[in-house]
Motif scaffolding. Structure first.
Motif, PDB file in Angstrom:
ATOM      1  N   THR A 186      28.233  39.089  30.848  1.00 31.31           N
ATOM      2  CA  THR A 186      26.994  38.636  31.482  1.00 31.31           C
ATOM      3  C   THR A 186      25.906  39.606  31.044  1.00 31.31           C
ATOM      4  O   THR A 186      26.181  40.606  30.358  1.00 31.31           O
ATOM      5  CB  THR A 186      27.079  38.632  33.026  1.00 31.31           C
ATOM      6  OG1 THR A 186      27.098  39.991  33.461  1.00 31.31           O
ATOM      7  CG2 THR A 186      28.294  37.902  33.533  1.00 31.31           C
ATOM      8  N   SER A 187      24.690  39.347  31.503  1.00 36.54           N
ATOM      9  CA  SER A 187      23.591  40.236  31.112  1.00 36.54           C
ATOM     10  C   SER A 187      23.770  41.624  31.718  1.00 36.54           C
ATOM     11  O   SER A 187      23.183  42.586  31.246  1.00 36.54           O
ATOM     12  CB  SER A 187      22.256  39.631  31.554  1.00 36.54           C
ATOM     13  OG  SER A 187      22.264  39.431  32.939  1.00 36.54           O
ATOM     14  N   SER A 188      24.583  41.738  32.765  1.00 37.63           N
ATOM     15  CA  SER A 188      24.730  43.055  33.398  1.00 37.63           C
ATOM     16  C   SER A 188      25.846  43.900  32.777  1.00 37.63           C
ATOM     17  O   SER A 188      25.921  45.096  33.034  1.00 37.63           O
ATOM     18  CB  SER A 188      24.928  42.933  34.914  1.00 37.63           C
ATOM     19  OG  SER A 188      26.116  42.274  35.185  1.00 37.63           O
ATOM     20  N   ILE A 195      30.939  45.634  27.575  1.00 32.65           N
ATOM     21  CA  ILE A 195      32.035  44.778  27.084  1.00 32.65           C
ATOM     22  C   ILE A 195      32.106  44.869  25.555  1.00 32.65           C
ATOM     23  O   ILE A 195      33.195  45.050  24.988  1.00 32.65           O
ATOM     24  CB  ILE A 195      31.830  43.302  27.528  1.00 32.65           C
ATOM     25  CG1 ILE A 195      31.781  43.179  29.055  1.00 32.65           C
ATOM     26  CG2 ILE A 195      32.872  42.369  26.888  1.00 32.65           C
ATOM     27  CD1 ILE A 195      33.060  43.067  29.798  1.00 32.65           C
ATOM     28  N   VAL A 196      30.983  44.768  24.881  1.00 33.87           N
ATOM     29  CA  VAL A 196      30.984  44.844  23.408  1.00 33.87           C
ATOM     30  C   VAL A 196      31.507  46.213  22.978  1.00 33.87           C
ATOM     31  O   VAL A 196      32.373  46.310  22.094  1.00 33.87           O
ATOM     32  CB  VAL A 196      29.555  44.579  22.852  1.00 33.87           C
ATOM     33  CG1 VAL A 196      29.453  44.976  21.377  1.00 33.87           C
ATOM     34  CG2 VAL A 196      29.201  43.100  23.019  1.00 33.87           C
ATOM     35  N   LEU A 249      37.709  44.048  33.147  1.00 32.90           N
ATOM     36  CA  LEU A 249      37.190  45.122  32.295  1.00 32.90           C
ATOM     37  C   LEU A 249      35.931  45.721  32.921  1.00 32.90           C
ATOM     38  O   LEU A 249      35.751  46.951  32.963  1.00 32.90           O
ATOM     39  CB  LEU A 249      36.896  44.568  30.892  1.00 32.90           C
ATOM     40  CG  LEU A 249      36.433  45.564  29.832  1.00 32.90           C
ATOM     41  CD1 LEU A 249      37.420  46.719  29.670  1.00 32.90           C
ATOM     42  CD2 LEU A 249      36.262  44.859  28.476  1.00 32.90           C
ATOM     43  N   SER A 250      35.089  44.864  33.443  1.00 32.18           N
ATOM     44  CA  SER A 250      33.843  45.316  34.072  1.00 32.18           C
ATOM     45  C   SER A 250      34.153  46.254  35.240  1.00 32.18           C
ATOM     46  O   SER A 250      33.517  47.305  35.401  1.00 32.18           O
ATOM     47  CB  SER A 250      33.110  44.074  34.558  1.00 32.18           C
ATOM     48  OG  SER A 250      31.762  44.293  34.634  1.00 32.18           O
ATOM     49  N   ARG A 251      35.160  45.878  36.042  1.00 33.43           N
ATOM     50  CA  ARG A 251      35.549  46.724  37.194  1.00 33.43           C
ATOM     51  C   ARG A 251      36.092  48.065  36.703  1.00 33.43           C
ATOM     52  O   ARG A 251      35.758  49.128  37.241  1.00 33.43           O
ATOM     53  CB  ARG A 251      36.601  46.028  38.047  1.00 33.43           C
ATOM     54  CG  ARG A 251      35.994  44.976  38.952  1.00 33.43           C
ATOM     55  CD  ARG A 251      37.018  44.497  39.983  1.00 33.43           C
ATOM     56  NE  ARG A 251      36.383  43.589  40.922  1.00 33.43           N
ATOM     57  CZ  ARG A 251      36.858  42.379  41.230  1.00 33.43           C
ATOM     58  NH1 ARG A 251      37.964  41.926  40.678  1.00 33.43           N
ATOM     59  NH2 ARG A 251      36.222  41.619  42.096  1.00 33.43           N
ATOM     60  N   ARG A 252      36.966  48.017  35.660  1.00 33.98           N
ATOM     61  CA  ARG A 252      37.561  49.258  35.143  1.00 33.98           C
ATOM     62  C   ARG A 252      36.487  50.176  34.576  1.00 33.98           C
ATOM     63  O   ARG A 252      36.508  51.382  34.796  1.00 33.98           O
ATOM     64  CB  ARG A 252      38.607  48.930  34.077  1.00 33.98           C
ATOM     65  CG  ARG A 252      40.015  48.809  34.675  1.00 33.98           C
ATOM     66  CD  ARG A 252      41.058  48.703  33.595  1.00 33.98           C
ATOM     67  NE  ARG A 252      41.073  47.362  33.020  1.00 33.98           N
ATOM     68  CZ  ARG A 252      41.136  47.094  31.723  1.00 33.98           C
ATOM     69  NH1 ARG A 252      41.153  48.056  30.838  1.00 33.98           N
ATOM     70  NH2 ARG A 252      41.161  45.849  31.273  1.00 33.98           N
ATOM     71  N   GLN A 290      33.405  50.358  35.362  1.00 30.68           N
ATOM     72  CA  GLN A 290      32.558  50.932  36.414  1.00 30.68           C
ATOM     73  C   GLN A 290      33.322  51.961  37.258  1.00 30.68           C
ATOM     74  O   GLN A 290      32.765  52.585  38.142  1.00 30.68           O
ATOM     75  CB  GLN A 290      32.022  49.835  37.321  1.00 30.68           C
ATOM     76  CG  GLN A 290      30.750  49.216  36.769  1.00 30.68           C
ATOM     77  CD  GLN A 290      30.411  47.887  37.413  1.00 30.68           C
ATOM     78  OE1 GLN A 290      30.904  47.572  38.489  1.00 30.68           O
ATOM     79  NE2 GLN A 290      29.588  47.115  36.747  1.00 30.68           N
ATOM     80  N   GLY A 291      34.619  52.070  36.978  1.00 29.88           N
ATOM     81  CA  GLY A 291      35.453  53.027  37.712  1.00 29.88           C
ATOM     82  C   GLY A 291      35.804  52.496  39.034  1.00 29.88           C
ATOM     83  O   GLY A 291      35.681  53.051  40.076  1.00 29.88           O
TER      84      GLY A 291
END
Ligand code: 13P
Ligand code: SF4
Length: 348
Positions: free
Chosen positions: A171-173, A178-179, A342-345, A347-348
């Protein structure tokens, strides 16, 4: 509001005439948006707000609304508001039987993909998105053929077919994170060329991209923003990453719709120009009485297809149900869940 073809049928079931009494009954909701909605306009909205909120309970439904919804939807009937990532995460947590997605079609599809056993409704199925419409699964295959072995990161602003053909969503956030987390030097991003170029400007990866764009954000030019700043040097310019890299370079901050809202709350600039969809400034105007929001803004014609009248119709008739082929949904779910995990990981 009363000229729609469905209004006559709704009027047979509900008292939807403008009402000062119903405006008074819904005063607590109005108080959140009184800076941008006049009392006579709220008297028009209030009967719809009251009926939608009543019917929502009767149907055991929840309304998930994007930050671009108009203030009477955002403050009057939504149970949860957010950016695309927040809405996708919220869709995994819903307990009610029915989700009414107040946003565009790809958002409703994402909710259905994450909740195959729930009924997902969209008040207007024609609420599309220029980005989602710019690419098909065949386009993803073409990119894979052109860049063998490169992972495909697709923006959530895509159809379920495109998500299923991709390795992971973004997403934009979280696009940059991710990339950067991909285990390859070259990464394919679809379908937003400007989001991809903005990511490429900050990433060590070789980012290659599809030629799609958002018809709302691509309208802004760096020249316009410079003219605003020349006229008012105090203005803080806050942009969405679907804008061109030239526009992003002029901005004081760039972020997702949630990122923009958080930044304005944190910095409370005397004057802010939100380089994004018009409803964003309207929705936060009451929470930030000391911030003067500079116009202009650009309207998303797709998001604006969602109205109170259509939401009431949707709950009244339990339409328009969003369906996704189960095999496609399985593939799309993997791509969205990989992103959420992945986003959660990260962000810790
Ligand atoms: P956000 O994820 O930042 O809310 O963006 C969605 C969108 O469609 C912006 O045009
Ligand atoms: Fe799509 Fe742009 Fe509208 Fe967002 S603002 S829904 S990206 S057309």
């Amino acid at each position: 509001m009363l000229t729609s073809p469905i209004s006559a049928e709704l009027a047979r079931h509900y008292d939807l005439a403008p009402s000062v009494e119903k405006a008074a009954e819904t005063q607590a909701l109005y108080a959140r948006t009184s800076r941008v909605i006049s009392p006579p306009d709220w008297a028009v909205f209030a009967p719809y707000v009251a009926e939608i909120n009543r019917l929502k309970k009767e149907r055991n439904a929840v309304i998930l609304a994007h930050n671009y919804m108009t203030p009477e939807i955002y403050h009057g009937v939504a149970d949860f508001v957010g950016d695309s990532l927040q809405l996708a995460i919220k869709a995994t947590e819903v307990e009610e039987d029915v989700i009414v997605q107040c946003g565009v079609h790809f958002m409703a599809e994402t909710s259905k993909v994450l909740n195959p056993n729930k009924t997902v409704l969209i008040p207007d199925p024609a609420a599309g998105c220029s980005l989602a419409e710019s690419i098909t699964a065949e386009g993803v295959a073409q990119m894979r053929a052109k860049y063998p072995g490169a992972p495909v990161v697709s923006y959530v602003n895509t159809t379920a077919e495109v998500k299923a053909a991709s390795d992971i969503c973004c997403t934009s956030s979280n696009a940059l994170q991710i990339v950067n987390a991909m285990d390859a030097d070259t990464v394919i991003m679809t379908p937003d060329k400007y989001l991809a170029q903005n990511v490429a400007n900050e990433s060590p990866k070789n980012v290659v991209f599809w030629d799609g764009s958002c018809i709302v954000h691509e309208l802004y030019t760096a020249e316009d923003l410079r003219a605003y700043r020349d006229h008012d040097p105090e203005v803080k310019i806050i942009a969405h990453p679907e804008c061109t890299p030239d526009v992003v370079a002029e901005a004081d901050f760039t972020g997702s719709t949630k990122g923009i809202i958080d930044w304005v709350h944190a910095h409370k600039p005397a004057k802010a120009m939100l380089v994004t969809e018009c409803s964003m400034a309207s929705n936060i105007a009451d929470e930030l009485p000391d911030v003067d929001f500079a116009k202009p803004c650009n309207m998303c014609p797709y998001m604006k297809k969602i109205t109170l009248e259509k939401i009431l119709w949707s709950l009244h008739t339990m339409s328009h149900e969003v369906t996704v082929d189960p095999a496609v949904a399985d593939g799309a779910r993997q791509a969205v869940e990989r992103m959420i995990d992945l986003s959660r990981r990260l962000q810790g």
